[in-house]
Scaffold this active site. Structure first.
Site, PDB file in Angstrom:
ATOM      1  CG  ASP A  92      -2.039  -0.913   1.216  1.00 10.79           C
ATOM      2  OD1 ASP A  92      -2.050  -1.803   0.351  1.00 10.79           O
ATOM      3  OD2 ASP A  92      -2.942  -0.774   2.061  1.00 10.79           O
ATOM      4  CG  HIS A 149       1.944  -8.914   0.500  1.00  9.29           C
ATOM      5  ND1 HIS A 149       1.259 -10.017   0.951  1.00  9.29           N
ATOM      6  CD2 HIS A 149       1.782  -7.966   1.464  1.00  9.29           C
ATOM      7  CE1 HIS A 149       0.708  -9.760   2.123  1.00  9.29           C
ATOM      8  NE2 HIS A 149       1.009  -8.510   2.456  1.00  9.29           N
ATOM      9  CB  SER A 254      10.884   3.255   4.819  1.00  7.40           C
ATOM     10  OG  SER A 254      11.701   4.034   3.976  1.00  7.40           O
TER      11      SER A 254
END
EC number: 4.1.1.65
Length: 289
Positions: A92, A149, A254
Site C-alpha cells: 500500500d 508482498h 518507509s
C-alpha cells in the site's frame, strides 16, 4: 526551497539517525498498557487509520505499537489482480517514481538519480541483470498497511543487508538529499521468477526501528556492515514464495523498490508519480516479445 524545508534538510544531516531509531523502536515495543494504548490511539487518530479492514479492529488488543503498526488485514481486504501474468503492487502507499533504469541509474526526483549498483550494495555483478530494466518505487505513509508482498511468484536466491544512514523519506528529502535510497539502510531481496531476476529492496528511514523478512525474521547483523545471505546453495532447502505472499514488513514505515530486467514488464499506463496504490493491484503486465 522554503526556509522551513532548508531547516528540515539541515536537521537530517545533524540528527543521530540510528540512536533516534533505537529509542523509538524501544518505545514501539513497550507493553505497558498505559503507554501503548495512548500511543496507538493517538496515532490512529492522527493518521486516520482505517481499522475496519484489520483482522483485529480493537486498538487496545495489540500487545505493543509495533504489533498495531504491522497489523494483518482481513481475508479478502486486498484482492489480487486477475489479469493474465499481472505483476502485483508489493505494498500500500503511493508511487514515488517508476520507469526505465537508464545508464545504470534510477530516477529519484527532478534533478536527482542514484546508482543501481550502489542501491544493491555496490555489487556490479548483482546489478548487471537489471541494467536497462525497469523500476518502481512505492512509498508507504504512516497510515498504510506496512507489510510487503511478492509482485510475482519467485524463489529466493540472495538477501543482502546494506548498512547506511536513516534519512527521512518523503518528497522533500527525495528532492534534496542526493542518492537518498542508495544511502539509507536497506535489505535487498533477489528472486528468480517467470520474468527473470527480480529484486525487492526494503529501504529504511528515520524512526524505522527494523526490517523483517518472513524467512529470516529481524534482519539485524551484529555489526552494521554489509552482509550477504545466499539461499541457492545445495545444502539449503529452496525458499519459494507465491505471488501475493508476504515477503517482509517495516516496523515503522518507509519504501519498497522493485527491479526487473530489460524487456520484461510494461507498467500500468494509469500509474505515475504520486499515484495511490494498494497491495495486489496490477503494477505491470508482461512485455510482449
Amino acid at each position: 526551497m522554503s526556509f522551513k524545508d532548508r531547516l528540515f534538510i539541515c536537521s537530517q544531516y545533524l540528527l543521530p539517525h540510528h540512536l533516534l531509531s533505537r529509542l523509538i523502536g524501544f518505545a514501539a515495543d513497550c507493553r505497558a498498557t498505559w503507554f501503548k494504548d495512548r500511543l496507538i490511539a493517538w496515532f490512529a487518530r492522527r493518521y486516520q487509520v482505517d481499522m475496519r479492514e484489520a483482522q483485529v479492529e480493537d486498538l487496545q488488543a495489540y500487545e505493543h505499537f509495533n504489533a498495531f503498526f504491522t497489523r494483518a488485514l482481513k481475508d479478502g481486504a486486498r484482492p489480487l489482480a486477475q489479469e493474465p501474468g499481472a505483476v502485483l503492487c508489493p505494498a500500500d502507499g503511493a508511487i514515488s517514481q517508476l520507469g526505465p533504469i537508464e545508464h545504470g541509474r534510477i530516477f529519484q526526483a527532478k534533478g536527482h538519480s542514484y546508482s543501481l549498483a550502489e542501491l544493491l550494495g555496490g555489487d556490479a555483478e548483482l546489478a548487471a541483470p537489471f541494467m536497462g530494466g525497469d523500476f518502481a518505487t512505492v512509498y508507504l505513509s504512516p497510515r498504510d498497511y506496512h507489510r510487503v508482498h511478492m509482485p510475482l511468484a519467485g524463489t529466493l536466491r540472495e538477501m543482502v543487508y546494506v548498512p547506511g544512514r536513516l534519512f527521512s523519506v518523503n518528497q522533500t528529502t527525495a528532492e534534496n538529499v542526493p542518492e537518498l535510497f542508495a544511502r539509507n539502510e536497506r535489505v535487498v531481496c533477489l528472486f528468480d521468477t517467470e520474468r527473470g531476476p527480480m529484486a525487492v529492496v526494503l529501504v529504511g528511514a528515520m524512526i524505522v526501528a527494523s526490517i523483517e523478512t518472513v524467512w529470516a525474521g529481524l534482519v539485524t547483523p551484529p555489526k552494521r556492515e554489509l552482509k550477504t545471505f545466499r539461499y541457492d546453495e545445495a545444502a539449503r532447502a529452496p525458499i519459494r514464495l507465491e505471488k501475493g505472499a508476504e515477503l517482509g514488513r517495516f516496523k515503522l514505515g518507509s519504501t519498497a523498490i522493485v527491479l526487473f530486467g530489460p524487456q520484461q514488464v510494461a507498467f500500468n499506463d494509469g500509474l505515475g508519480a504520486a499515484s495511490p496504490v494498494r497491495m495486489g493491484e496490477c503494477l505491470a503486465l508482461p512485455k510482449q516479445a
